[in-house]
Write a protein that holds these residues in place. Structure first.
Motif, PDB file in Angstrom:
ATOM      1  N   GLY A 162      65.174  37.917  29.459  1.00 29.28           N
ATOM      2  CA  GLY A 162      64.084  38.585  30.155  1.00 29.28           C
ATOM      3  C   GLY A 162      63.810  38.113  31.567  1.00 29.28           C
ATOM      4  N   PHE A 163      64.590  37.169  32.078  1.00 25.83           N
ATOM      5  CA  PHE A 163      64.391  36.691  33.440  1.00 25.83           C
ATOM      6  C   PHE A 163      64.819  37.764  34.442  1.00 25.83           C
ATOM      7  CE2 PHE A 163      64.116  32.849  31.099  1.00 25.83           C
ATOM      8  CZ  PHE A 163      63.528  31.879  31.888  1.00 25.83           C
ATOM      9  N   ARG A 164      64.123  37.820  35.557  1.00 26.91           N
ATOM     10  CA  ARG A 164      64.419  38.792  36.600  1.00 26.91           C
ATOM     11  C   ARG A 164      64.911  38.095  37.857  1.00 26.91           C
ATOM     12  NH1 ARG A 164      59.145  42.883  36.317  1.00 26.91           N
ATOM     13  NH2 ARG A 164      59.135  43.149  34.042  1.00 26.91           N
ATOM     14  N   TYR A 165      65.882  38.703  38.501  1.00 29.52           N
ATOM     15  CA  TYR A 165      66.405  38.182  39.767  1.00 29.52           C
ATOM     16  C   TYR A 165      65.336  38.292  40.849  1.00 29.52           C
ATOM     17  CZ  TYR A 165      69.191  37.958  44.046  1.00 29.52           C
ATOM     18  OH  TYR A 165      69.684  37.632  45.289  1.00 29.52           O
ATOM     19  N   GLU A 166      65.121  37.194  41.585  1.00 28.91           N
ATOM     20  CA  GLU A 166      64.084  37.191  42.625  1.00 28.91           C
ATOM     21  C   GLU A 166      64.604  36.887  44.018  1.00 28.91           C
ATOM     22  OE1 GLU A 166      60.658  34.897  41.651  1.00 28.91           O
ATOM     23  OE2 GLU A 166      59.933  36.440  40.269  1.00 28.91           O
ATOM     24  N   GLY A 167      65.824  36.381  44.124  1.00 30.58           N
ATOM     25  CA  GLY A 167      66.300  36.113  45.470  1.00 30.58           C
ATOM     26  C   GLY A 167      67.461  35.138  45.513  1.00 30.58           C
ATOM     27  N   HIS A 168      67.937  34.912  46.725  1.00 30.27           N
ATOM     28  CA  HIS A 168      69.093  34.053  46.979  1.00 30.27           C
ATOM     29  C   HIS A 168      68.623  32.828  47.755  1.00 30.27           C
ATOM     30  CE1 HIS A 168      73.395  33.287  47.383  1.00 30.27           C
ATOM     31  NE2 HIS A 168      73.157  32.931  48.646  1.00 30.27           N
ATOM     32  N   LEU A 169      68.967  31.649  47.255  1.00 29.11           N
ATOM     33  CA  LEU A 169      68.542  30.390  47.859  1.00 29.11           C
ATOM     34  C   LEU A 169      69.740  29.720  48.522  1.00 29.11           C
ATOM     35  CD1 LEU A 169      66.466  29.130  44.798  1.00 29.11           C
ATOM     36  CD2 LEU A 169      65.604  30.340  46.805  1.00 29.11           C
ATOM     37  N   ARG A 170      69.691  29.544  49.832  1.00 26.83           N
ATOM     38  CA  ARG A 170      70.817  28.982  50.570  1.00 26.83           C
ATOM     39  C   ARG A 170      70.885  27.462  50.410  1.00 26.83           C
ATOM     40  NH1 ARG A 170      70.802  29.821  56.334  1.00 26.83           N
ATOM     41  NH2 ARG A 170      68.554  29.507  56.201  1.00 26.83           N
ATOM     42  N   LYS A 171      72.098  26.974  50.073  1.00 25.91           N
ATOM     43  CA  LYS A 171      72.351  25.530  49.974  1.00 25.91           C
ATOM     44  C   LYS A 171      71.224  24.850  49.202  1.00 25.91           C
ATOM     45  CE  LYS A 171      75.908  26.143  52.686  1.00 25.91           C
ATOM     46  NZ  LYS A 171      77.286  26.133  52.139  1.00 25.91           N
ATOM     47  N   TYR A 172      70.923  25.353  48.054  1.00 30.83           N
ATOM     48  CA  TYR A 172      69.715  24.961  47.316  1.00 30.83           C
ATOM     49  C   TYR A 172      69.869  23.626  46.595  1.00 30.83           C
ATOM     50  CZ  TYR A 172      65.824  25.437  43.992  1.00 30.83           C
ATOM     51  OH  TYR A 172      64.690  25.239  43.257  1.00 30.83           O
ATOM     52  N   LEU A 173      70.995  23.416  45.936  1.00 30.76           N
ATOM     53  CA  LEU A 173      71.212  22.183  45.184  1.00 30.76           C
ATOM     54  C   LEU A 173      72.609  21.640  45.447  1.00 30.76           C
ATOM     55  CD1 LEU A 173      69.743  23.223  41.700  1.00 30.76           C
ATOM     56  CD2 LEU A 173      68.638  21.777  43.420  1.00 30.76           C
ATOM     57  N   LYS A 174      72.731  20.310  45.352  1.00 29.65           N
ATOM     58  CA  LYS A 174      74.036  19.676  45.538  1.00 29.65           C
ATOM     59  C   LYS A 174      74.728  19.609  44.180  1.00 29.65           C
ATOM     60  CE  LYS A 174      76.080  16.025  48.337  1.00 29.65           C
ATOM     61  NZ  LYS A 174      75.792  14.787  49.123  1.00 29.65           N
ATOM     62  N   LEU A 188      57.726  35.601  33.830  1.00 25.81           N
ATOM     63  CA  LEU A 188      56.284  35.419  33.823  1.00 25.81           C
ATOM     64  C   LEU A 188      55.735  35.630  32.419  1.00 25.81           C
ATOM     65  CD1 LEU A 188      55.300  37.446  37.024  1.00 25.81           C
ATOM     66  CD2 LEU A 188      56.101  35.076  36.854  1.00 25.81           C
ATOM     67  N   ALA A 189      54.576  35.044  32.166  1.00 27.85           N
ATOM     68  CA  ALA A 189      53.958  35.210  30.850  1.00 27.85           C
ATOM     69  C   ALA A 189      53.739  36.683  30.531  1.00 27.85           C
ATOM     70  CB  ALA A 189      52.637  34.446  30.802  1.00 27.85           C
ATOM     71  N   GLU A 190      53.348  37.472  31.539  1.00 30.32           N
ATOM     72  CA  GLU A 190      53.078  38.883  31.293  1.00 30.32           C
ATOM     73  C   GLU A 190      54.336  39.732  31.186  1.00 30.32           C
ATOM     74  OE1 GLU A 190      51.800  38.285  35.705  1.00 30.32           O
ATOM     75  OE2 GLU A 190      51.961  37.088  33.873  1.00 30.32           O
ATOM     76  N   ASP A 191      55.518  39.124  31.422  1.00 31.17           N
ATOM     77  CA  ASP A 191      56.770  39.848  31.234  1.00 31.17           C
ATOM     78  C   ASP A 191      57.158  39.930  29.766  1.00 31.17           C
ATOM     79  OD1 ASP A 191      57.112  40.211  33.953  1.00 31.17           O
ATOM     80  OD2 ASP A 191      58.311  38.384  34.202  1.00 31.17           O
ATOM     81  N   GLY A 192      56.312  39.407  28.890  1.00 32.18           N
ATOM     82  CA  GLY A 192      56.660  39.353  27.476  1.00 32.18           C
ATOM     83  C   GLY A 192      57.343  38.056  27.122  1.00 32.18           C
ATOM     84  N   GLY A 193      57.096  37.033  27.949  1.00 33.48           N
ATOM     85  CA  GLY A 193      57.754  35.755  27.711  1.00 33.48           C
ATOM     86  C   GLY A 193      57.244  35.022  26.494  1.00 33.48           C
ATOM     87  N   ALA A 194      56.006  35.313  26.078  1.00 32.19           N
ATOM     88  CA  ALA A 194      55.452  34.619  24.918  1.00 32.19           C
ATOM     89  C   ALA A 194      55.752  35.416  23.661  1.00 32.19           C
ATOM     90  CB  ALA A 194      53.947  34.447  25.076  1.00 32.19           C
TER      91      ALA A 194
END
Length: 207
Positions: A162-174, A188-194
């Motif tokens: 149920g996760f939704r794509y929100e964006g692209h993070l440049r050089k985010y983690l090593k 989000l909780a309201e996305d039906g996560g619970a």
């Protein structure tokens, strides 16, 4: 280390259903953890930070346990080991980390699976167990997960959960010694996560 287990065991999370058990690591989990991580190294390395020279040593494991337990007591993060329902066989792990309360009420999700257990839907089951813990017990509002754009298996898992794509993070983690771009997904909780709380669930928040 056993004394530490006994002192804090009653206030740390324990989540289970008919197939899986998620709980904080213990001192006597070390041999299984070491062996599973060692045999899965080539499988895991492309998606993880570079391993240190003593990555799988017992002293390094003890230091991890101390940090995991401190974070759990402070309710700033929870690192789980994933087992079969009986708690006999270590399958992988998952982390609910960087918990921010106040106006954010959010956390990050990370996970790893032993190579021999990958592709069986076990991590999806673990994430489904974690969702009510985050939203109903810890009462957070948002779970974020970042993964490499090339990690098709992880992307598919997040989407199925149920996760939704929100964006692209440049050089985010090593990752594996290199700064890598990541895709950001969120639930989000309201996305039906619970969902209804699973059969066994205990948290520091619940006391």
């Amino acid at each position: 280390m056993r004394l530490f287990d006994q002192l804090f065991g009653q206030v740390l999370p324990d989540i289970a259903d008919e197939r899986l058990l998620l709980r904080l690591p213990r001192a006597d989990d070390y041999p299984q953890w070491r062996d599973l991580r060692a045999e899965s190294r080539a499988f895991l390395a492309p998606w993880e930070p570079a391993w240190s020279g003593d990555e799988l040593s017992r002293p390094a494991y003890r230091a991890r346990l101390k940090r995991y337990r401190q974070e759990a007591v402070e309710r700033s993060g929870y690192t789980f080991f994933l087992f079969d329902a009986k708690g006999d066989t270590l399958l992988g792990g998952a982390t609910v980390g960087q918990i921010r309360r106040g106006v954010a009420q959010s956390c990050t999700l990370g996970y790893w699976m032993g190579e021999r257990y990958a592709g069986r839907g076990l991590m999806r089951g673990a994430v489904e167990l974690i969702k009510p813990f985050v939203f109903e017990v810890e009462r957070l509002h948002r779970i974020e997960a970042a993964c490499l754009p090339t990690n098709a298996r992880s992307i598919a898992l997040l989407q199925r959960c149920g996760f939704r794509y929100e964006g692209h993070l440049r050089k985010y983690l090593k990752i594996d010694g290199r700064w890598e771009d990541h895709n950001l997904y969120a639930l989000l909780a309201e996305d039906g996560g619970a969902r209804p709380t699973p059969g066994r669930l205990h948290s520091a928040a619940a006391g």
